[in-house]
Write an enzyme that holds these catalytic residues in place. Structure first.
Site, mmCIF file in Angstrom:
data_model
loop_
_atom_site.group_PDB
_atom_site.id
_atom_site.type_symbol
_atom_site.label_atom_id
_atom_site.label_comp_id
_atom_site.label_asym_id
_atom_site.label_seq_id
_atom_site.Cartn_x
_atom_site.Cartn_y
_atom_site.Cartn_z
ATOM 1 N N GLU A 28 0.815 -1.217 0.000
ATOM 2 C CA GLU A 28 0.000 0.000 0.000
ATOM 3 C C GLU A 28 0.850 1.269 0.000
ATOM 4 O O GLU A 28 0.532 2.250 -0.661
ATOM 5 C CB GLU A 28 -0.969 0.000 1.182
ATOM 6 C CG GLU A 28 -2.099 -1.016 1.052
ATOM 7 C CD GLU A 28 -1.667 -2.457 1.312
ATOM 8 O OE1 GLU A 28 -0.568 -2.669 1.856
ATOM 9 O OE2 GLU A 28 -2.421 -3.375 0.952
ATOM 10 N N HIS A 88 -11.851 -6.382 7.601
ATOM 11 C CA HIS A 88 -12.573 -6.111 6.351
ATOM 12 C C HIS A 88 -13.811 -5.277 6.661
ATOM 13 O O HIS A 88 -14.827 -5.395 5.996
ATOM 14 C CB HIS A 88 -12.976 -7.425 5.655
ATOM 15 C CG HIS A 88 -11.803 -8.259 5.250
ATOM 16 N ND1 HIS A 88 -11.176 -9.127 6.104
ATOM 17 C CD2 HIS A 88 -11.118 -8.323 4.085
ATOM 18 C CE1 HIS A 88 -10.154 -9.709 5.486
ATOM 19 N NE2 HIS A 88 -10.100 -9.243 4.258
#
Lengths: 502, 359
Positions: free
Chosen positions: B94, B164
């Site tokens: 990321e 998530h």
């Protein structure tokens, strides 16, 4: 499909020197760096390995016969380097290493074919021999061997003298600005002492179209590209003429005109950004590359690894230049990593890499010049590890004698001084003499003092610059806060610096 | 344009229980069979990305697994249409994605980066906070990375557990120099995303992944943009103001409908842009209703609701008739089995509406 599986290099024994193209190995103690061979050939690091030149998918093998097991089994991976000056080595390789394993079963996994072995062998963590360090000039400024590198042959008197001129200017700039900080005229300063050759020689080998993403010890690139001493001083004083509008600490230079992206303090953040810049250059088919600079400490940051990996995968024109100066503030390299420096990390990412003597301006020049050509014409990243020494303290907030011996600093400052070494070479070419030296130093000193005097008197940026440029347009919350602040200033003018125009 | 759009909730297909749809293929087929105007949220995002790439040759879409269409299918068809140079996978990293995007944007490109889940944006925090947000300011406007847009799916899905489900918007709302935008519906998502991509500032765009397939509404096919930093009153009322963003608005909408049955008139505001946010619209509404409730999925402590509450107290102190209420996620990690307990549910909101009105 080109396969880029890479084997770890550290285990490889390179005992059969006869088959390496390098000449005149000299072992040289680099102090904290340990013993590193000097190497007068510009063949990149990968020349230590055999590749079938001319083939885009070559068998990748080590040179040497004394690996205890079957290196061809262990290292029988495919490698796609287009090789640089390694054909000689290939011709002399013992045949046993060029054969495929007799048992030619291979693990055909998604990353490509890898041969099997019945030997349970762990790749060694330590190289038998450290990666040698490319140099052109010895400590006396004499070329080590006759070197036929076209880059150096073609280095004109004009460019060489400008290089020397800039190295001296950089050195004197550091002395004068450092002193200005000690006198309390500026708040902070970082010197580049000891790393003048990396700064100036790399800048000289690049084109102004190449985008620079610097750390904070590379003002020499700006100097080379025409940033004036007054522009440096303006930034240090944070005055109205500072391109950064007085918002950042001293030495955080930047210049859009000179393709030098403004410095930020966090370590390594510029590296993945440089990959994005390089990708843009690639898409635009520009005859330019991205060049990013960093130190040995940076290589421990995640962003370093992110950037090398992205650059290799995306095949972008970029040069990573690591100034391995031995110290990350007070942390020596042996407390930073256990690898043979930085250069060995390149091939692990599938990147061509070279180690150069960072105090040899000609070696840096030749390596960067060559790396640039490879990066642009082959659209690939290149890693350069320049071995050097941070002669100054980390910054004006640091006293490095608290963690390293004064002798060591003095040795690098005097005996291994990159500016003196380059001067000897320029002098031997008949391009420079004592008279020129005196004239240069007088002139630079005068310019520096004048730059400081002028910059010091330029008013600070106006208060509006506190709020502008946070966003492209001033949002309502900042508009409101500016209004409130101005009212407060009216109430309590004594609380605020008087030299900031309202 | 905004007024021509149907209001939130009218054309929504809402499923009362928050469940992640497993019937993706049948859902996709259904949408494909429709007139082409009725879209779910991921398809609206996909349409916006198509338009962004079509209208600007310097626009790029990249991130983990975006080439084949992305794990939520938002980038479906883009690589085929625009080529792998403009739509491509990145390594799984990321900080690399955002750092790369900053560099790409600094060269005058539209860098549209995808972070696969907002839960995984933290490795890129340094690049967003120290780099993207300060790029223009620290260079004295010599350089900027305004072309950068970071898309990330956020929020609960019913079975996402710790990693998530998170709603990390408040972290980014503390960072001058970036914008934070959260859409509530397909048509909002398309218009806001196009605005973000074309905005001259770096933007973090959080997409409510719970709504990717569940929210369906008519989305104009043409290229349109919705303004940033402008909140929208999506339901007018007189007794209490409710402020929220993203997926939470549908829960708040249901609470408003139920409150109406008890004779309470709720005004519901979609903030849309969290920074820089539209204080004036919220202020005007609270001055009218005298009461404020803020709701978000993120943990209550230090959430963006706290900022809204503080600002409204500053501006509306004498007009408030009850304490400002926050109905938010609990101060725990986002839990799996306990998700129904953690969530700021309709009835928690409804109870708070009643107690605030009856204060």
């Amino acid at each position: 499909m080109l396969v880029r599986t890479m084997t770890i290099l550290l285990s490889i024994r390179l005992s059969s020197r006869k088959i390496i193209t390098h000449q005149n190995f000299q072992s040289k103690s680099l102090g904290f760096l340990g013993l590193v061979n000097h190497n007068s050939s510009v063949s990149s690091y990968s020349s230590l390995f055999h590749c079938k030149a001319g083939s885009s998918s070559s068998t990748f093998m080590p040179i040497g016969e004394s690996y205890p097991h079957k290196p061809h089994a262990l290292l029988g991976t495919l490698y796609s380097f287009l090789h640089y000056k390694s054909t000689e080595a290939q011709n002399q390789l013992e045949p046993q290493y060029t054969h495929e394993d007799k048992d030619d079963q291979a693990n055909d996994f998604p990353g490509g074919k890898v041969s099997f072995t019945s030997e349970m062998t762990f790749i060694s963590e330590t190289p038998v021999k450290r990666v040698p360090c490319f140099r052109v000039l010895d400590d006396n400024g004499d070329p080590i061997t006759y070197s036929n590198y076209e880059q150096i042959q073609q280095l004109s008197k004009e460019v060489a003298v400008k290089m020397y001129n800039n190295m001296v200017t950089l050195q004197m700039m550091d002395t004068v600005f450092y002193e200005a900080q000690r006198q309390g005229r500026i708040s902070f300063y970082i010197t580049t002492m000891g790393e003048e050759a990396i700064n100036i020689a790399s800048a000289a080998a690049l084109s102004i179209d190449d985008l620079i993403l610097p750390q904070y010890r590379e003002p020499g690139i700006l100097l080379w590209r025409g940033f004036t001493l007054k522009e440096f001083a303006d930034q240090l004083f944070g005055n109205q003429a500072d391109h950064g509008k007085g918002r950042q600490m001293p030495v955080h230079y930047g210049s859009n005109k000179l393709n030098y992206i403004t410095i930020s303090s966090p370590i390594a953040t510029q590296l993945p950004q440089a990959v994005g810049v390089a990708y843009s250059l690639k898409m635009d088919r520009k005859d330019a590359c991205a060049v990013t600079y960093f130190g040995d400490g940076t290589t421990s940051e995640g962003d370093f690894h992110a950037a090398l990996n992205f650059a290799a995968v995306m095949e972008v024109p970029i040069i990573f230049i690591c100034r391995n100066n031995g110290w990350a503030i007070s942390t020596p390299t042996e407390e930073q990593f256990r690898s043979d420096g930085i250069v060995v990390k390149g091939p692990a990412y599938g990147m061509r890499s070279i180690r150069v003597d960072g105090n040899d301006a000609l070696a840096v020049y030749a390596a960067v010049h060559t790396a640039r050509r490879m990066a642009i014409s082959e659209q690939r990243p290149v890693l350069i590890e320049a071995l050097t020494y941070r002669v100054g303290h980390h910054s004006t907030s640091d006293d490095s004698t608290k963690y390293r011996p004064v002798d060591e600093i003095e040795y690098w400052k005097k005996s291994r001084n990159p500016v003196n070494r380059f001067r000897r070479w320029v002098e031997k070419n008949g391009w420079w003499n004592d008279e020129d030296e005196l004239e240069l130093r007088n002139s630079v000193k005068k310019q520096l003092l004048q730059a400081i005097q002028v910059a010091e008197r330029i008013p600070k940026p106006p208060l509006a610059d506190l709020f502008s440029d946070v966003y492209a347009n001033l949002p309502s919350n900042l508009h409101e806060q500016e209004k409130l602040l101005r009212e407060t200033i009216k109430e309590h003018p004594q609380d605020y610096p008087s030299d900031v125009p309202m | 344009m905004a007024t021509a759009l149907q209001r939130f909730g009218r054309s929504f297909i809402l499923i009362s229980k928050r469940q992640f749809s497993n019937s993706s293929t049948s859902c996709e087929k259904k949408i494909a069979q429709q007139s082409g105007k009725s879209l779910n949220l991921y398809s609206a995002i996909n349409q916006a990305l198509h338009i962004a790439l079509e209208t600007d040759p310097r626009a790029y879409v990249f991130g983990e697994d975006v080439s084949f269409g992305g794990v939520f299918r938002c980038t479906t068809g883009l690589a085929d249409r625009f080529g792998k140079n403009r739509v491509f996978n990145t390594p799984l990293c990321e900080q690399g994605i955002v750092g790369f995007g900053i560099g790409l944007a600094a060269m005058g490109n539209r860098a549209i980066a995808e972070i696969q889940f907002a839960d995984y944006i933290y490795p890129a925090f340094d690049q967003i906070v120290n780099e993207a947000a300060k790029f223009r300011y620290r260079s004295g406007n010599q350089f900027n990375c305004g072309g950068l847009t970071i898309r990330a799916p956020y929020g609960a899905v019913g079975h996402g557990g710790h990693y998530h489900s998170q709603s990390p918007e408040a972290f980014f709302c503390h960072v001058p120099g970036i914008k934070v935008v959260v859409p509530r519906s397909p048509q909002q998502a398309k218009g806001l995303l196009l605005s973000c991509i074309r905005d001259p500032n770096p933007v973090v765009f959080f997409e409510p992944k719970w709504l990717y397939r569940l929210a369906v509404e008519e989305v104009p096919e043409h290229d349109y943009m919705l303004p940033l930093s402008e909140a929208e009153v999506i339901r007018e009322g007189s007794d209490i103001t409710l402020v929220g963003w993203g997926a939470q608005l549908s829960i708040m909408e249901q609470a408003c409908l139920d409150a109406e049955k008890s004779g309470i008139s709720c005004e519901l505001i979609d903030l849309k842009t969290l920074i820089p946010w539209d204080k004036e619209t919220v202020e005007a509404s609270v001055k009218k209703t005298g009461r404020l409730l803020i709701s978000h999925e993120a943990p209550v402590t230090g959430g963006f609701g706290a900022e809204i509450s503080a600002s409204i107290v500053e501006r509306c102190f004498l007009r408030l008739e009850a304490p400002i209420t926050r109905i938010c996620g609990l101060d725990t990690p986002f839990p799996l089995v306990f998700e129904p307990f953690y969530m700021p549910t309709k009835n928690k909101i409804l109870d708070a509406i009643k107690s605030t009105v009856n204060y």
